[in-house]
Every structure is written in structure tokens, then in C-alpha cells.
Design an enzyme around this catalytic site. Sequence first.
Site, PDB file in Angstrom:
ATOM      1  N   HIS A 221       0.773  -1.101   0.089  1.00 49.57           N
ATOM      2  CA  HIS A 221       0.076  -0.066  -0.086  1.00 49.57           C
ATOM      3  C   HIS A 221       0.745   1.376  -0.212  1.00 49.57           C
ATOM      4  O   HIS A 221       0.653   2.078  -0.735  1.00 49.57           O
ATOM      5  CB  HIS A 221      -1.028  -0.012   1.119  1.00 49.57           C
TER       6      HIS A 221
ATOM      7  N   HIS B 232       3.280   6.167  -1.845  1.00 47.55           N
ATOM      8  CA  HIS B 232       3.692   7.346  -1.330  1.00 47.55           C
ATOM      9  C   HIS B 232       5.275   7.304  -1.475  1.00 47.55           C
ATOM     10  O   HIS B 232       6.213   7.589  -0.686  1.00 47.55           O
ATOM     11  CB  HIS B 232       3.627   7.461   0.192  1.00 47.55           C
TER      12      HIS B 232
ATOM     13  N   LYS C 144      -4.739  10.266  -8.205  1.00 48.38           N
ATOM     14  CA  LYS C 144      -4.283  10.239  -6.683  1.00 48.38           C
ATOM     15  C   LYS C 144      -4.512  11.843  -6.475  1.00 48.38           C
ATOM     16  O   LYS C 144      -3.734  12.900  -7.135  1.00 48.38           O
ATOM     17  CB  LYS C 144      -2.888   9.696  -6.775  1.00 48.38           C
TER      18      LYS C 144
END
Length: 327
Positions: free
Chosen positions: A203, A218, A261
Site C-alpha cells: 500500500h 507514497h 491520486k
Amino acid sequence: LYTAPDSCKGRCEEPYSKEDECHCDAACERYHNCCEDYYKHCQPEGFSSRWDAITDEDLLHISEQLYKADHNKARPTDIAINPQYQASPDETGDQEDRSPQPLYKYVNEGLFSKPTYASFIKLLDNYQRVTGREEDVTAEELWEQDNFLREVMKTELMKKLFVFLHKKNRYGSEPEFVADLKEMWFGLYSRGDGEQDSSGFEHVFSGEVKKGKVSGFHNWIRFYLLEKRGFVNYFSHNFNGPWDTYPDVLGLQFTWDGFYKEVGSAFIGSSPEFEFGLYTLCFIARPGRACHLSLGGYSLSIQTYSWTKSTYGNGKKYIATAYVISP
């Protein structure tokens, strides 16, 4: 009186029970399975007030130590970025490409031959990004997980983190710490309908697609490698950190194969062990709430969340997400 199963109100020092959704006993910080309001209700008498508590001052001090120990970070000449358009808060959801050029103008790919980078990059293609699809973990992929952990634990940064957590009574030995890192980051759980389809590492660092949107994602290395191949399209940024060297922080908007995103905060130019270490520190010290750090004299906060629907070991929680909070 009714007590909410996900709250510590009226439950401080309640004996551990594996049936509980989250816990309020003195050991819950060590096992990172406290309820999110544990500090609000239990801090004065609980684990956090003891000698082995991780105080806000401790976090500021250890984060500066980790910042200085990031010897594998990019030098100013290793990366050139082109942030272009800065989006206002009411523009981040527009899904409008306001930056015609790629974000990365140049990256010295010699960085990627360093052991922690090379072992990190090997992990990125191990995942099916769409949630709801069972992950098929091969023996080679398990070896790659172990190899990454071996390489990061050779670094001064991760050794400093272990020494800090050992002094705070979170881990009795380095093997115990490494075994827990593997579970909290790589242990599989279900974001869908029961399939073992996700993990904290997937994730946060590799990224997922859920309900038609990018979830997590990220990491600057992952972004650069996909942008170079034409799979990521940079739209704009809404935050650019105050650092004049690396690691820096950027809050950005982009699409990944057309999936959007809205705000994807990321360190830029940090080593894999730096991100891995900081996120781990905050997940252990401040799960479910803002974790306030100091990097090079500048304030920075990281948010982590536990995955509450399944546990491992003695009720420990997996990492659901971790990211830099950008203003």
C-alpha cells in the site's frame, strides 16, 4: 454502561483479550494494538507515563538522529525535479493536468545500485495493484523480503532505530525486531472480500488501486520508475517542503494508468531505509495519530493507521498506511 469496542473509554488497564478489536492494557503500545483514543483516556496512569514511554521530545531527538544517519540519501546533484504548477486546496480534486513536463528532469540511477535501493526495487513488482485480487507470494518473493530487511538492518539508520526501541522496551533483541518488521509490513490481510490482497508495504510503497482511484503510493523511487516508462502522469503539486537538500517532501497530484491520486505526499531523494525507518518509528510510537518529528531543524508530521480487521501474533496490528502529512 455500554463501552464502544474501538474505544478505551472506561477500559484503561483492562486485561488483554484476543476478542477485543483494540486494547487498553499496559502492553498495547509495545504490541501496537492500542485503540486510537488510548492516549486520550489512559495516558496519565498508563504505559505512556512510565520510564519507557516514547515522549514527544524523544521523537524529535531520534528523528534528527535518523535524518543525520541517512548516508544513502540522494545528493543535490543526484536529482533534478520540475514541480511546475502549485495547486490550491480547491484544485487538487480537479483531475486537470496543469504541468506539461514530467516531475523528474534527472535522476542519477547509480543510486539504485546501492544495496538497500536495489533490494527495495526488487520488491515493487511483487504485487497485484487492484484490491480484491489474492496475492500469490512465491518463494523468490519471500527471499526478496528477507533480503531487503537484511540490507536495511546493515545501515546505521536502522541500527539506531533498533537501539532506541530496545531502550524503550519495545523489542528484546534485533531478531525479534526484524521478525516484527516482516509481519507488520509484509504480512497479508484483506482490503476486499476476504482475499489476502494487501499489505502495508504494498500500500505505502508500491501503491494500490481501489474503487477506481490510486490508494497509497507514497514513494519517490516507484514514482520515478513508472514516470520514466510512461505509466505515471504528473499533474501538479500542492506542497513543497522547506528543505533545500534531500530528503525533501512533496505533496502531488498524478494519474497512474489513468487512475487519479488527489494528494500523494512523498519524500523525495530519501533512501528506502529512511522512509521505512521513520514510518516504522511512528507506527510503533503513535499509531493512529499524528507523529511529530524534526528533520534538519524543520518540523514534519507522519500519520500512520493500523489495520484493525485482522491481527498477528499476540494481537499485533498490521500497518494499514503511513504517509507524510502535508499542510
